[in-house]
Motif scaffolding. Structure first.
Motif, PDB file in Angstrom:
ATOM      1  N   ILE A  67     -39.255 -22.801 -60.582  1.00 19.83           N
ATOM      2  CA  ILE A  67     -38.418 -23.993 -60.440  1.00 19.83           C
ATOM      3  C   ILE A  67     -37.837 -24.007 -59.034  1.00 19.83           C
ATOM      4  N   VAL A  68     -37.989 -25.122 -58.342  1.00 24.71           N
ATOM      5  CA  VAL A  68     -37.483 -25.245 -56.978  1.00 24.71           C
ATOM      6  C   VAL A  68     -36.543 -26.439 -56.896  1.00 24.71           C
ATOM      7  N   ALA A  69     -35.365 -26.211 -56.298  1.00 23.28           N
ATOM      8  CA  ALA A  69     -34.419 -27.303 -56.040  1.00 23.28           C
ATOM      9  C   ALA A  69     -34.160 -27.350 -54.538  1.00 23.28           C
ATOM     10  N   PHE A  70     -33.993 -28.554 -54.006  1.00 21.33           N
ATOM     11  CA  PHE A  70     -33.873 -28.752 -52.566  1.00 21.33           C
ATOM     12  C   PHE A  70     -32.412 -28.980 -52.181  1.00 21.33           C
ATOM     13  N   THR A  71     -31.867 -28.037 -51.406  1.00 19.24           N
ATOM     14  CA  THR A  71     -30.481 -28.146 -50.980  1.00 19.24           C
ATOM     15  C   THR A  71     -30.316 -29.323 -50.025  1.00 19.24           C
ATOM     16  N   SER A  72     -29.101 -29.873 -50.021  1.00 21.07           N
ATOM     17  CA  SER A  72     -28.857 -31.158 -49.362  1.00 21.07           C
ATOM     18  C   SER A  72     -28.034 -31.032 -48.085  1.00 21.07           C
ATOM     19  N   THR A  73     -28.329 -31.911 -47.133  1.00 21.44           N
ATOM     20  CA  THR A  73     -27.510 -32.034 -45.922  1.00 21.44           C
ATOM     21  C   THR A  73     -26.359 -33.013 -46.138  1.00 21.44           C
ATOM     22  N   ILE A  74     -26.313 -33.659 -47.295  1.00 22.56           N
ATOM     23  CA  ILE A  74     -25.268 -34.644 -47.592  1.00 22.56           C
ATOM     24  C   ILE A  74     -23.963 -33.924 -47.935  1.00 22.56           C
ATOM     25  N   ASP A  75     -22.879 -34.351 -47.340  1.00 30.12           N
ATOM     26  CA  ASP A  75     -21.575 -33.716 -47.563  1.00 30.12           C
ATOM     27  C   ASP A  75     -21.224 -33.674 -49.048  1.00 30.12           C
ATOM     28  N   GLY A  76     -20.851 -32.495 -49.526  1.00 26.80           N
ATOM     29  CA  GLY A  76     -20.366 -32.340 -50.886  1.00 26.80           C
ATOM     30  C   GLY A  76     -21.424 -32.216 -51.955  1.00 26.80           C
ATOM     31  N   LEU A  77     -22.691 -32.425 -51.605  1.00 23.39           N
ATOM     32  CA  LEU A  77     -23.771 -32.409 -52.592  1.00 23.39           C
ATOM     33  C   LEU A  77     -24.565 -31.116 -52.481  1.00 23.39           C
ATOM     34  N   ASP A  78     -24.868 -30.502 -53.633  1.00 23.74           N
ATOM     35  CA  ASP A  78     -25.622 -29.244 -53.596  1.00 23.74           C
ATOM     36  C   ASP A  78     -27.114 -29.473 -53.384  1.00 23.74           C
ATOM     37  N   CYS A  79     -27.717 -30.330 -54.210  1.00 17.66           N
ATOM     38  CA  CYS A  79     -29.167 -30.511 -54.157  1.00 17.66           C
ATOM     39  C   CYS A  79     -29.542 -31.985 -54.298  1.00 17.66           C
ATOM     40  N   ASN A  80     -30.661 -32.339 -53.648  1.00 15.35           N
ATOM     41  CA  ASN A  80     -31.172 -33.713 -53.704  1.00 15.35           C
ATOM     42  C   ASN A  80     -32.241 -33.911 -54.768  1.00 15.35           C
ATOM     43  N   HIS A  81     -33.008 -32.860 -55.068  1.00 12.49           N
ATOM     44  CA  HIS A  81     -34.266 -33.054 -55.785  1.00 12.49           C
ATOM     45  C   HIS A  81     -34.689 -31.720 -56.381  1.00 12.49           C
ATOM     46  N   MET A  82     -35.591 -31.747 -57.360  1.00  9.47           N
ATOM     47  CA  MET A  82     -36.143 -30.517 -57.906  1.00  9.47           C
ATOM     48  C   MET A  82     -37.536 -30.760 -58.472  1.00  9.47           C
ATOM     49  N   GLY A  83     -38.267 -29.672 -58.670  1.00  3.42           N
ATOM     50  CA  GLY A  83     -39.619 -29.760 -59.196  1.00  3.42           C
ATOM     51  C   GLY A  83     -40.136 -28.378 -59.554  1.00  3.42           C
ATOM     52  N   LEU A  84     -41.454 -28.267 -59.738  1.00  2.88           N
ATOM     53  CA  LEU A  84     -42.077 -27.020 -60.181  1.00  2.88           C
ATOM     54  C   LEU A  84     -43.232 -26.658 -59.252  1.00  2.88           C
ATOM     55  N   ILE A  85     -43.515 -25.366 -59.163  1.00  2.00           N
ATOM     56  CA  ILE A  85     -44.475 -24.861 -58.187  1.00  2.00           C
ATOM     57  C   ILE A  85     -45.881 -24.718 -58.769  1.00  2.00           C
ATOM     58  N   THR A  86     -46.867 -25.138 -57.964  1.00  2.00           N
ATOM     59  CA  THR A  86     -48.280 -24.856 -58.196  1.00  2.00           C
ATOM     60  C   THR A  86     -48.775 -24.018 -57.023  1.00  2.00           C
ATOM     61  N   LYS A  87     -49.397 -22.884 -57.295  1.00  2.00           N
ATOM     62  CA  LYS A  87     -49.923 -22.046 -56.218  1.00  2.00           C
ATOM     63  C   LYS A  87     -51.395 -22.361 -55.983  1.00  2.00           C
ATOM     64  N   ILE A  88     -51.748 -22.531 -54.723  1.00  2.00           N
ATOM     65  CA  ILE A  88     -53.141 -22.666 -54.291  1.00  2.00           C
ATOM     66  C   ILE A  88     -53.326 -21.654 -53.165  1.00  2.00           C
ATOM     67  N   GLY A  89     -53.964 -20.537 -53.488  1.00  2.00           N
ATOM     68  CA  GLY A  89     -54.019 -19.432 -52.539  1.00  2.00           C
ATOM     69  C   GLY A  89     -52.610 -18.888 -52.342  1.00  2.00           C
ATOM     70  N   ASN A  90     -52.242 -18.647 -51.082  1.00  4.80           N
ATOM     71  CA  ASN A  90     -50.899 -18.166 -50.779  1.00  4.80           C
ATOM     72  C   ASN A  90     -49.911 -19.287 -50.524  1.00  4.80           C
ATOM     73  N   ARG A  91     -50.361 -20.522 -50.614  1.00  5.01           N
ATOM     74  CA  ARG A  91     -49.479 -21.651 -50.371  1.00  5.01           C
ATOM     75  C   ARG A  91     -48.958 -22.208 -51.698  1.00  5.01           C
ATOM     76  N   ALA A  92     -47.764 -22.755 -51.633  1.00  2.00           N
ATOM     77  CA  ALA A  92     -47.121 -23.338 -52.818  1.00  2.00           C
ATOM     78  C   ALA A  92     -47.052 -24.849 -52.652  1.00  2.00           C
ATOM     79  N   TYR A  93     -47.325 -25.569 -53.731  1.00  2.00           N
ATOM     80  CA  TYR A  93     -47.249 -27.026 -53.731  1.00  2.00           C
ATOM     81  C   TYR A  93     -46.250 -27.470 -54.797  1.00  2.00           C
ATOM     82  N   LEU A  94     -45.704 -28.645 -54.598  1.00  2.00           N
ATOM     83  CA  LEU A  94     -44.645 -29.142 -55.477  1.00  2.00           C
ATOM     84  C   LEU A  94     -45.179 -30.164 -56.479  1.00  2.00           C
TER      85      LEU A  94
END
Length: 287
Positions: A218-245
């Protein structure tokens, strides 16, 4: 069986009765559709790996329409179970709850119970403030109940020092905060969140961390917006050593797999400052 003679009812009474019958019929149809959708999810093959189980369940939602503010449709707080329209949070919650149900008794009640436990503080619905609105709070509560583990620090995360107060400072964006007692409860919860230690992986370090991510994380994206922790979230798919959302995209208006790896995706969104990462634990039916 007694039958209603609509012609003998007052005009207003006829429409009131017809409306009640229509609403009951609509509710029955909706429940039947949820049951059918749920049963299809339970028929997905077992993989023997919890991360892969999460990923396969999430993949079953690919193409499902994005629906904003999925949980804000009711005047009073109650459990929303919707599988045919999702936002980023309900995609993650629905996926986890379905995997848990699949590992237990494969009943719709199992799914609803897990969804309630994931979404509400201590699994109890006690009004709007009982919902886990902030991702940081959501992670903390669900780690405490043993459902998942926040692995951000282990992956090289650094302290995430930020004052969380977006909801209380922008109450005009949340109609349910209008009653002062609800606003005070949310404000109090923000204060508690701000007493805890949090970690995140900054945007520039995500590519290095990708090799350690696993399918279904589970991945959540921290925010640059004042006072807000996260903007978005999703789940990881691995393809080789790279991760996709895999996520419910407001831009694409449906559940999709990102076209570029996680690091590049995060860099492309100015309001994302980094990520939080959690991993579902092996499921034990002890609730």
């Amino acid at each position: 069986m007694n039958r209603i003679n609509y012609l003998t009812l007052p005009y207003a009474g006829r429409w009131s009765t017809l409306l009640s019958i229509f609403l009951l019929a609509s509710t029955a149809v909706a429940q039947n559709e949820i049951q059918q959708q749920f049963e299809k999810k339970m028929d997905l093959p077992n993989t023997g790996d919890i991360g892969l189980e999460v990923l396969r369940m999430a993949e079953s939602f690919l193409g499902v329409p994005y629906m904003a503010q999925t949980l804000e449709t009711n005047k009073t707080e109650r459990l929303v179970c919707k599988l045919d329209g999702l936002d980023c949070t309900t995609l993650v919650e629905s996926t986890i709850a379905l995997v848990v149900a699949k590992e237990q008794n494969k009943s719709l009640d199992d799914y609803k119970r897990e969804l309630r436990n994931l979404r509400y503080r201590k699994g109890v619905i006690e009004g709007y403030a009982s919902r886990l609105h902030y991702v940081l709070d959501w992670l903390y509560e669900n780690e405490n109940r043993g459902r998942l583990e926040d692995i951000t620090e282990r992956l090289g995360g650094v302290p995430f020092k930020k004052e969380i107060n977006f909801m209380s400072n922008h109450a005009n964006l949340y109609p349910a905060l209008a009653p002062s007692e609800v606003w005070k409860k949310v404000k109090s919860q923000e204060a508690i969140i701000n007493t805890r230690k949090h970690y995140y992986i900054p945007k520039n370090d995500i590519k290095r961390a990708e090799a350690s991510l696993k399918n279904g994380d589970i991945v959540a994206f921290t925010s640059t917006i004042d006072g807000l922790d996260c903007n978005h979230m999703g789940l990881i798919t691995k393809i080789g050593n790279r991760a996709y959302l895999l996520h419910a995209s407001s831009t694409e208006k449906k559940v999709i797999l990102s076209k570029v790896p996680l690091a590049e995706y995060t860099s492309s969104v100015p309001k994302h400052s980094g990520i939080l990462v959690a991993r579902l634990k092996e499921i034990i039916d002890n609730e």
